[in-house]
Design a protein around this motif. Sequence first.
Motif: not given
Ligand code: C5P
Length: 231
Positions: A8, A10-11, A84, A210
């Motif tokens: 994942v 997409a952050g 995601s 992280k």
């Molecule tokens: O925001 P955070 O750092 O907690 O995100 C954890 C992981 O989830 C990251 O690798 C981020 O790219 C992913 N993510 C995502 N889609 C989102 C928010 C976060 O894939 N809408």
Amino acid sequence: MTTVAILVAAGSGTRLGSDMPKALIPLVGRPLLAWSILALDASEHIDGIVVVAPPGHERPTEMALGEIAEPLAVTIGGSSRSRSVAAGLEEVPDGADRVVVHDAARPLLTSDHISMVLAGIGDADGAIIAAPVADTIKRTDEDLNIVETADRSAHWLAQTPQAFRTESLVRAVEIALEGDYIDSTTDCASMVEAMGGQMRVVPSALPNQKITIPADLDVVAPLLEAREARA
Ligand code: C5P
């Protein structure tokens, strides 16, 4: 046994103060997500990788992966981490017995993490890599008055990778969507827990920082440089 990884990525990276999505920021000569792809590709247990890309950045994501590994799919992420994950699960081929979900924001992933978390599933629905808590844990009220000191030996810092029987995670995500609580979950294990599934912790002392704020990059960069020097 077929195992597919979902990365994942997409952050947004808002807390990093970057106008580029977090997964694409350069770190020790590679985009952040490329470090996780290298480790997933090196694992003998992973048969394919699905990458969940930041909306509008599918092409740069594909280009960032180009020289490292050919993913099964690059798909577009949702408005929360768990959405995601749901998007990534849609791309997991039928017949995959297990899925390993990893945050692109954790570039220190190694094939040891992956082996450990998969071995941890046993007869449970899934397992997570987690670190013991070194500090004392305080619970407060809204005015920051301490109301409890928790037993830290019973608490763990949940990290990724997290590994699941595919059918367990698929069902947990469906129930979280139906129950309209998917956006309040911050990891996959909590969705399986919420449906009454059994999740296990795999204690890990391996570095697995992280990337959230700029200072995290300063902590992680020397470790990745040392890894490059050894390669
Ligand atoms: O925001 P955070 O750092 O907690 O995100 C954890 C992981 O989830 C990251 O690798 C981020 O790219 C992913 N993510 C995502 N889609 C989102 C928010 C976060 O894939 N809408």
